[in-house]
Scaffold this motif. Structure first.
Motif, PDB file in Angstrom:
ATOM      1  N   LEU A  65      95.944   6.726  11.969  1.00 12.40           N
ATOM      2  CA  LEU A  65      96.946   5.807  12.519  1.00 12.40           C
ATOM      3  C   LEU A  65      97.059   4.510  11.745  1.00 12.40           C
ATOM      4  CD1 LEU A  65      96.378   6.402  16.327  1.00 12.40           C
ATOM      5  CD2 LEU A  65      98.255   7.207  14.914  1.00 12.40           C
ATOM      6  N   THR A  66      96.314   4.397  10.667  1.00 13.46           N
ATOM      7  CA  THR A  66      96.495   3.219   9.820  1.00 13.46           C
ATOM      8  C   THR A  66      97.430   3.515   8.650  1.00 13.46           C
ATOM      9  OG1 THR A  66      94.553   3.837   8.529  1.00 13.46           O
ATOM     10  CG2 THR A  66      94.204   2.308  10.359  1.00 13.46           C
ATOM     11  N   GLU A  67      97.907   4.735   8.545  1.00 16.34           N
ATOM     12  CA  GLU A  67      98.761   5.120   7.417  1.00 16.34           C
ATOM     13  C   GLU A  67     100.227   4.832   7.731  1.00 16.34           C
ATOM     14  OE1 GLU A  67      97.305   6.165   4.641  1.00 16.34           O
ATOM     15  OE2 GLU A  67      95.367   5.994   5.646  1.00 16.34           O
ATOM     16  N   SER A  68     101.001   4.574   6.688  1.00  7.08           N
ATOM     17  CA  SER A  68     102.399   4.195   6.905  1.00  7.08           C
ATOM     18  C   SER A  68     103.240   5.350   7.438  1.00  7.08           C
ATOM     19  CB  SER A  68     103.007   3.670   5.596  1.00  7.08           C
ATOM     20  OG  SER A  68     103.019   4.696   4.624  1.00  7.08           O
ATOM     21  N   ASP A  69     102.801   6.577   7.198  1.00  6.24           N
ATOM     22  CA  ASP A  69     103.576   7.728   7.684  1.00  6.24           C
ATOM     23  C   ASP A  69     103.017   8.268   8.996  1.00  6.24           C
ATOM     24  OD1 ASP A  69     101.218   8.747   6.728  1.00  6.24           O
ATOM     25  OD2 ASP A  69     102.131  10.475   5.730  1.00  6.24           O
ATOM     26  N   TRP A  70     102.405   7.392   9.763  1.00 10.18           N
ATOM     27  CA  TRP A  70     101.736   7.811  10.998  1.00 10.18           C
ATOM     28  C   TRP A  70     102.651   8.595  11.928  1.00 10.18           C
ATOM     29  CZ3 TRP A  70     103.702   6.120  15.627  1.00 10.18           C
ATOM     30  CH2 TRP A  70     104.663   5.104  15.536  1.00 10.18           C
ATOM     31  N   GLU A  71     103.919   8.190  11.990  1.00 15.50           N
ATOM     32  CA  GLU A  71     104.781   8.811  12.994  1.00 15.50           C
ATOM     33  C   GLU A  71     105.203  10.218  12.623  1.00 15.50           C
ATOM     34  OE1 GLU A  71     105.799   6.709  10.689  1.00 15.50           O
ATOM     35  OE2 GLU A  71     107.896   6.125  10.923  1.00 15.50           O
ATOM     36  N   THR A  72     105.124  10.557  11.357  1.00 10.98           N
ATOM     37  CA  THR A  72     105.515  11.909  10.953  1.00 10.98           C
ATOM     38  C   THR A  72     104.353  12.879  11.045  1.00 10.98           C
ATOM     39  OG1 THR A  72     105.009  11.532   8.624  1.00 10.98           O
ATOM     40  CG2 THR A  72     107.238  10.977   9.376  1.00 10.98           C
ATOM     41  N   ARG A  73     103.181  12.389  11.323  1.00  9.15           N
ATOM     42  CA  ARG A  73     102.020  13.271  11.368  1.00  9.15           C
ATOM     43  C   ARG A  73     101.764  13.818  12.763  1.00  9.15           C
ATOM     44  NH1 ARG A  73      97.350  11.409   7.276  1.00  9.15           N
ATOM     45  NH2 ARG A  73      98.594  10.477   5.619  1.00  9.15           N
ATOM     46  N   GLY A  74     101.989  12.995  13.788  1.00  6.56           N
ATOM     47  CA  GLY A  74     101.683  13.435  15.134  1.00  6.56           C
ATOM     48  C   GLY A  74     100.196  13.715  15.290  1.00  6.56           C
ATOM     49  N   PHE A  75      99.852  14.497  16.297  1.00  7.04           N
ATOM     50  CA  PHE A  75      98.455  14.887  16.443  1.00  7.04           C
ATOM     51  C   PHE A  75      98.150  15.927  15.376  1.00  7.04           C
ATOM     52  CE2 PHE A  75      94.835  17.222  17.968  1.00  7.04           C
ATOM     53  CZ  PHE A  75      93.998  16.207  18.389  1.00  7.04           C
ATOM     54  N   PRO A  76      97.037  15.781  14.669  1.00  6.60           N
ATOM     55  CA  PRO A  76      96.792  16.686  13.538  1.00  6.60           C
ATOM     56  C   PRO A  76      96.545  18.124  13.967  1.00  6.60           C
ATOM     57  CG  PRO A  76      94.839  15.374  13.995  1.00  6.60           C
ATOM     58  CD  PRO A  76      95.940  14.823  14.867  1.00  6.60           C
ATOM     59  N   GLU A  77      97.039  19.026  13.183  1.00  7.37           N
ATOM     60  CA  GLU A  77      96.700  20.428  13.369  1.00  7.37           C
ATOM     61  C   GLU A  77      95.632  20.791  12.352  1.00  7.37           C
ATOM     62  OE1 GLU A  77     100.924  22.341  14.806  1.00  7.37           O
ATOM     63  OE2 GLU A  77      99.451  23.613  13.828  1.00  7.37           O
ATOM     64  N   LYS A  78      94.597  21.442  12.839  1.00 10.53           N
ATOM     65  CA  LYS A  78      93.553  21.945  11.958  1.00 10.53           C
ATOM     66  C   LYS A  78      93.460  23.453  12.162  1.00 10.53           C
ATOM     67  CE  LYS A  78      89.821  19.310  11.552  1.00 10.53           C
ATOM     68  NZ  LYS A  78      88.635  18.464  11.904  1.00 10.53           N
ATOM     69  N   ALA A  79      92.782  24.100  11.255  1.00  8.11           N
ATOM     70  CA  ALA A  79      92.656  25.556  11.366  1.00  8.11           C
ATOM     71  C   ALA A  79      92.098  25.926  12.729  1.00  8.11           C
ATOM     72  CB  ALA A  79      91.747  26.075  10.262  1.00  8.11           C
ATOM     73  N   GLY A  80      92.821  26.747  13.451  1.00  6.28           N
ATOM     74  CA  GLY A  80      92.353  27.224  14.745  1.00  6.28           C
ATOM     75  C   GLY A  80      92.650  26.311  15.912  1.00  6.28           C
ATOM     76  N   SER A  81      93.328  25.190  15.680  1.00  5.40           N
ATOM     77  CA  SER A  81      93.521  24.236  16.781  1.00  5.40           C
ATOM     78  C   SER A  81      94.724  24.566  17.661  1.00  5.40           C
ATOM     79  CB  SER A  81      93.659  22.810  16.239  1.00  5.40           C
ATOM     80  OG  SER A  81      94.861  22.642  15.525  1.00  5.40           O
ATOM     81  N   LYS A  82      95.513  25.548  17.263  1.00  8.36           N
ATOM     82  CA  LYS A  82      96.633  25.988  18.085  1.00  8.36           C
ATOM     83  C   LYS A  82      96.486  27.469  18.399  1.00  8.36           C
ATOM     84  CE  LYS A  82      99.406  22.402  18.500  1.00  8.36           C
ATOM     85  NZ  LYS A  82      99.654  21.802  19.824  1.00  8.36           N
ATOM     86  N   GLY A  83      96.421  27.783  19.671  1.00  5.05           N
ATOM     87  CA  GLY A  83      96.418  29.183  20.042  1.00  5.05           C
ATOM     88  C   GLY A  83      97.830  29.731  20.032  1.00  5.05           C
ATOM     89  N   LYS A  84      97.935  31.021  19.890  1.00  2.00           N
ATOM     90  CA  LYS A  84      99.255  31.643  19.910  1.00  2.00           C
ATOM     91  C   LYS A  84      99.524  32.221  21.292  1.00  2.00           C
ATOM     92  CE  LYS A  84      99.317  32.954  15.023  1.00  2.00           C
ATOM     93  NZ  LYS A  84      99.282  34.097  14.071  1.00  2.00           N
ATOM     94  N   VAL A  85     100.741  32.045  21.748  1.00  2.00           N
ATOM     95  CA  VAL A  85     101.193  32.671  22.987  1.00  2.00           C
ATOM     96  C   VAL A  85     102.572  33.265  22.725  1.00  2.00           C
ATOM     97  CG1 VAL A  85      99.928  31.062  24.484  1.00  2.00           C
ATOM     98  CG2 VAL A  85     102.308  30.578  23.882  1.00  2.00           C
ATOM     99  N   THR A  86     102.996  34.129  23.612  1.00  2.00           N
ATOM    100  CA  THR A  86     104.379  34.594  23.561  1.00  2.00           C
ATOM    101  C   THR A  86     105.039  34.246  24.892  1.00  2.00           C
ATOM    102  OG1 THR A  86     103.895  36.810  24.430  1.00  2.00           O
ATOM    103  CG2 THR A  86     103.732  36.503  22.044  1.00  2.00           C
ATOM    104  N   PHE A  87     106.346  34.404  24.932  1.00  2.00           N
ATOM    105  CA  PHE A  87     107.092  34.036  26.128  1.00  2.00           C
ATOM    106  C   PHE A  87     107.964  35.196  26.604  1.00  2.00           C
ATOM    107  CE2 PHE A  87     106.327  30.015  23.931  1.00  2.00           C
ATOM    108  CZ  PHE A  87     105.775  29.262  24.961  1.00  2.00           C
ATOM    109  N   ALA A  88     107.989  35.353  27.896  1.00  2.00           N
ATOM    110  CA  ALA A  88     108.977  36.245  28.486  1.00  2.00           C
ATOM    111  C   ALA A  88     110.351  35.581  28.344  1.00  2.00           C
ATOM    112  CB  ALA A  88     108.644  36.488  29.958  1.00  2.00           C
ATOM    113  N   PRO A  89     111.431  36.339  28.441  1.00  2.00           N
ATOM    114  CA  PRO A  89     112.762  35.726  28.304  1.00  2.00           C
ATOM    115  C   PRO A  89     112.956  34.576  29.281  1.00  2.00           C
ATOM    116  CG  PRO A  89     112.927  38.113  28.266  1.00  2.00           C
ATOM    117  CD  PRO A  89     111.502  37.800  28.609  1.00  2.00           C
ATOM    118  N   GLY A  90     113.659  33.564  28.828  1.00  2.00           N
ATOM    119  CA  GLY A  90     113.908  32.400  29.667  1.00  2.00           C
ATOM    120  C   GLY A  90     114.865  32.714  30.810  1.00  2.00           C
ATOM    121  N   GLN A  91     114.776  31.888  31.810  1.00  2.00           N
ATOM    122  CA  GLN A  91     115.611  32.030  33.005  1.00  2.00           C
ATOM    123  C   GLN A  91     117.075  31.730  32.670  1.00  2.00           C
ATOM    124  OE1 GLN A  91     114.268  29.200  35.880  1.00  2.00           O
ATOM    125  NE2 GLN A  91     115.393  30.083  37.588  1.00  2.00           N
TER     126      GLN A  91
END
Lengths: 546, 159
Positions: free
Chosen positions: A49-75
């Motif tokens: 958060l001290t970097e000038s491009d802080w807003e384009t980074r968001g919360f960092p993604e690291k290997a394995g930090s996002k699980g995969k899910v699928t979705f049933a069709p939307g309503q």
């Protein structure tokens, strides 16, 4: 492969529930292996958060930090809902095909779980929201009273260092918040003038962010970037609170990057959990007690993928409740620069009780949404708030930057038969485990609640002096859930619930669940982390007594 | 909108693909796309009041490197050149500023297959990159990094 147990308890999931359970177990003398599918995050180096491009980074993604899910069709969306349709003046409508957009399940896998990126609201549930069935005929009752949870709430608040006001109405307290409330930001004060003009109570929110030094952690410096990860560690995420306390006992072992893929059971007990390794191999870990705390999407997935373990009632994965939300942004004649200060620093609880909204069961709460919505910084503002392009657009951006006000609202989401988690019949992860599939549907009562939330949001903005609405985003047409609940409901009746009032499986004597999947109802918009902590501490105590 | 959704768009500014586009356009007999993309970028985000336009920040080059846009860039430039021809000039780059703005306006309003999504995507890509650029942000208050100082004046009227 080993049948010899090395720990008294294996806890799967190192987020709000697993971390609190591990702490509660360790401080009572039990040894714990705390597993998580995701990586470690280092607040000092992973949140730039001290970097000038802080807003384009968001919360960092690291290997394995996002699980995969699928979705049933939307309503399918029926009727016109001009107050609820998601979109902005700059970007246009989010949905144009008449079908609810099943976009994302917001979560983090890692040591600390989704508390790493959470805003850090620290809410106790409204006591009446725990009696939805007996008092209002909907959802299910909690098999535990607020009065019994109160001391666990207090314990969690003390460990975290929650800052809050003297009183929160129906949420009676046995002791004050450990830290004084945070001052309101300028934007929150502006909204507060509008709320008060409407006769609403607008008060400091209770926050898992330090208003004074606490247990070696520094106070918040109001940078507004809680959702990007807190490099100062003043935000009370589980990694810097419960997990540190668990480690300090010397009885907690933490293992990251270790997804649980199957549970083995025999007779009336679970005997081991199979855990994937980075090299693709599978480790078998014997467990005298097993606590699942993977959240309301992944916990039912693991059970269902283990031949339906614990699903004797058929309720695993059912009763899924997601985040019923709306956020409305408007331009104010005077500059606000709402990204200064704590996100969600002010709140209105006036409509939080289950019977507080006229004509519909289930409550909601309103909050200053500036911080959460302005983290996109100048670029997001320029594209969302100001329509068009060319010199006229550039001049408007110059003139209007900093004038945004946001109000958000979150409400009760009642369970229904069309909202559930099951296993995707085709998609699997690298270990061959079926992915969780999310189905979510809103009932008319949910939509009516959303309409009220939208209407009141507009009223508060107008009374605050805001002149032009420039965006609305809501769960009416956009599934983007942060708070999820209910898929392993707790209850006293084994025929209609998955776990007992202490979080133990009705069928499997050493299988426990300590996350929001046990919630019988969602509450009236309260952030769930503190209640998850409290329930997990209570479950840990029960395991030790057993 | 969640900031993660918005910022995910910026992550799409990946390298690669620009050379392939130039080869594809060359095969069609068209000129290299840089001048046209620079003109489009400056029409959308022209700067002014002391701020540089998008092309001065070389943002058009970053767009040309987005592999996902290769097909639509070629078609989009062709559409804008065709619009220019209907106004009696050879190409979009030959239009004056008012003419270019009218062409972009027409593209946003058009129901022709593909042109509106193309200019909409350009607005997203270029706009996010433009207003996240340090050279632009420094002209606006309260756009610096949140840390290490936070906002000591958070309770007060903005300075």
């Amino acid at each position: 492969m080993s049948d010899e147990a090395k720990w008294d308890v294996v806890v799967v999931g190192a987020g709000a529930g697993g971390a609190a359970a591990a702490y509660g177990l360790c401080r009572r003398g039990l040894s714990v292996l705390l597993l998580d599918a995701g990586p470690h995050f280092d607040p000092a180096t992973d949140y730039p958060l001290t970097e000038s491009d802080w807003e384009t980074r968001g919360f960092p993604e690291k290997a394995g930090s996002k699980g995969k899910v699928t979705f049933a069709p939307g309503q399918k969306l029926t009727g016109q809902e001009p107050l609820l349709a998601s979109g902005s003046r700059g970007l246009g409508p989010l949905v144009t095909n008449g079908v609810r957009f099943m976009d994302r399940y917001e979560h983090v896998r890692g040591i600390g779980g989704s508390t790493l990126h959470f805003t850090g609201e620290a809410h106790r549930l409204h006591p009446a929201a725990m009696k939805m069935k007996s008092r209002f005929g909907v959802a299910a009752d909690w098999p535990v009273e607020y009065a019994e949870l109160e001391r666990y709430y207090s314990e969690a608040e003390q460990l975290i260092g929650v800052a809050g006001p003297d009183s929160q109405g129906a949420r009676w307290r046995s002791q004050k918040f450990p830290l004084p409330q945070h001052p309101l930001s300028y934007a929150a004060q502006t909204l507060g003038k509008g709320a008060k003009a409407l006769g609403l109570d607008w008060q400091a929110n209770s926050r898992a962010a330090l208003s004074q030094p606490w247990n070696g952690r520094p106070p918040c410096n109001y940078c507004g970037a809680c959702n990007n990860g807190c490099p100062r560690a003043d935000k009370g995420s589980a990694d810097v609170t419960f997990i540190q306390a668990a480690l300090a006992t010397g009885r907690c072992t933490i293992r990251s990057d270790s997804p649980a893929i199957r549970i083995e059971a025999n007779r009336d007990r679970v005997i081991a959990v199979l855990v994937g390794r980075a090299d693709g191999s599978i480790e078998r870990i014997a467990c005298p007690n097993l606590v699942l705390a993977c959240g309301a999407v992944e916990t039912p997935r693991l059970l269902l993928a283990s031949d339906g373990l614990g699903n004797e009632s058929g309720q695993v994965g059912q009763n899924f409740m997601d985040t019923l939300f709306i956020t409305v942004g408007a331009l104010h004649p005077e500059p606000q620069h709402g990204r200064r200060g704590l996100p969600n620093d002010a709140i209105c609880w006036d409509f939080n009780a289950p019977d507080a909204i006229p004509g519909v069961i289930g409550g909601c709460r309103f909050y200053n949404g500036a911080g959460e919505n302005e983290l996109g910084g100048l670029a997001a503002f320029a594209l969302r708030a100001i329509p068009g392009w060319g010199r006229a657009h550039a001049q408007s951006v110059r003139r209007q930057w900093g004038h945004a006000l946001h109000i958000g609202a979150i409400g009760e989401k009642l369970p229904n038969r069309d909202s559930r988690i099951d296993l995707d019949p085709k998609e699997r992860d690298r270990f061959g485990m079926p992915l969780a599939r999310i189905a979510s549907s809103l009932a008319e009562a949910d939509i009516a609640r959303l309409r009220f939330m939208a209407k009141k949001s507009h009223e508060v903005l107008a009374a605050s002096g805001a002149e032009r609405i420039y965006e609305t985003y809501s769960s009416w047409d956009w599934f983007s859930a942060t708070h999820v609940f209910g898929t392993c409901r707790m209850g006293s009746d084994p025929a209609s619930s998955v776990v007992d009032p202490f979080g133990r499986s009705h069928r499997w004597r050493n299988l426990w669940i300590a996350d929001a999947s046990v919630f019988p109802s969602s509450g009236g918009g309260e952030a769930p982390a503190l209640t998850i902590h409290a329930l997990a501490l209570r479950t840990a105590e029960r395991i030790q007594k057993q | 909108m969640k900031r993660r959704t918005v910022m995910a768009l910026l992550a799409a500014l990946a390298l690669g693909g620009g050379a392939a586009l130039r080869r594809a356009l060359a095969a069609l007999g068209q000129q290299a796309p840089e001048p046209t993309m620079a003109a489009i970028a400056d029409t959308l985000f022209p700067g002014g009041d002391g701020l540089p336009g998008a092309s001065a920040l070389k943002l058009h080059e970053r767009v040309l490197a987005v592999s996902d846009l290769q097909d639509s860039i070629g078609k989009g430039i062709a559409w804008l050149d065709k619009y220019a021809a209907s106004r009696g000039v050879d190409a979009f780059v030959a239009l004056d500023e008012a003419g270019r703005l009218a062409a972009i306006d027409a593209a946003f309003a058009s129901t022709d297959d593909g042109i509106r999504p193309f200019v909409f995507a350009l607005r997203q890509y270029l706009g996010l990159a433009y207003y996240a650029d340090p050279a632009i942000k420094k002209a606006f208050a309260y756009t610096g990094p949140p840390q290490p100082d936070g906002f000591a004046d958070f309770q007060e009227r903005p300075s």
